[in-house]
Design a protein around this motif. Structure first.
Motif, PDB file in Angstrom:
ATOM      1  N   MET A   1     -13.474   0.611  -1.518  1.00 45.96           N
ATOM      2  CA  MET A   1     -13.368   0.695  -2.732  1.00 45.96           C
ATOM      3  C   MET A   1     -11.830   0.110  -3.071  1.00 45.96           C
ATOM      4  N   HIS A  59      -4.734   0.792  -4.053  1.00 51.84           N
ATOM      5  CA  HIS A  59      -5.333   1.308  -2.635  1.00 51.84           C
ATOM      6  C   HIS A  59      -6.602   0.675  -2.401  1.00 51.84           C
ATOM      7  N   ASP A  61      -9.786   1.891  -0.111  1.00 47.16           N
ATOM      8  CA  ASP A  61     -10.320   3.055   0.363  1.00 47.16           C
ATOM      9  C   ASP A  61      -9.345   4.385   1.052  1.00 47.16           C
TER      10      ASP A  61
END
Length: 231
Positions: A1, A59, A61
């Motif tokens: 993600m 960010h 993960d």
């Protein structure tokens, strides 16, 4: 993600991004749309570490990408196809692919997989990139990014100036990538192209995401396209 929160920054004294927040989930295509000058390309450059930020975080993960040197960002799995492609024109197709492979130390298996996606490039491995057609150059730019085996793929208006058959090839490639879990952020102005591949659409205005809508609920005549894009 990939998670972007409160991102602000720009060029010198000119602020372009203003508290932008966006997420890109594995196996999903997030399309970013907006009028010229709202910061779409600047967002891509910020993710790639090519822009000085004044605030905010990025960010992947849980790993912080903000503040990371630009040459380090691709090594963590961020592939980027910029507007204008930015190929190494004098180098051959094979040499351009090798640069992508070296970034994350990938080998022949990755190269073969990428060439299976774009078989026309296999026929042109010894040809200088600058001698390719516009569509073939876009193939090569995308193939080079995929040589990283990216977790996240950034595409800045990849269908611009291309013929319908090439646009369809890019669409099919994105659908294949979704199945492998790649998170894609796609800057695109063609409504039909967006609705055919996107899972969600983030509409930008004045340097931030003003509204995010599930693509499944959008129609070509949705008011957001007129409000934020002018089409």
């Amino acid at each position: 993600m990939l998670t972007i929160e409160g991102l602000s920054g720009g060029y010198g004294s000119v602020q372009v991004l203003r508290g932008l927040t966006l997420t890109a989930a594995p196996g999903k295509v997030t399309c970013v749309m907006g009028r010229n000058g709202v910061g779409k390309t600047t967002l891509m450059r910020a993710i790639m570490g090519q822009l000085a930020l004044t605030s905010g975080t990025i960010h992947l993960d849980g790993m912080a990408l903000h503040g990371m040197p630009a040459h380090e960002v691709p090594r963590h799995g961020i592939g980027y196809v910029p507007q204008g492609r930015r190929l190494f024109g004098p180098l051959t197709v094979a040499e351009n692919l090798d640069i992508g492979l070296m970034t994350r130390r990938k080998g022949a298996a990755t190269r073969d997989h990428v060439l299976d996606l774009f078989p026309r490039l296999r026929e042109r491995l010894s040809q200088p990139a600058r001698t390719l057609s516009g569509g073939e150059q876009q193939m090569l730019a995308l193939a080079r990014a995929l040589c990283l085996e990216p977790a996240v793929l950034l595409l800045d208006e990849p269908t611009e100036g291309l013929q319908p058959s090439m646009i369809q090839l890019i669409r099919e490639t994105l659908i294949r990538l979704k199945a492998t879990g790649v998170a894609t952020i796609l800057v695109e102005q063609r409504v039909e192209a967006v609705l055919s591949v996107a899972d969600s659409v983030a509409f930008m205005a004045q340097g931030s995401v003003a509204e995010t809508v599930a693509a499944q609920g959008l129609r070509p005549d949705a008011p957001q396209f007129q409000t934020y894009v002018g089409v």
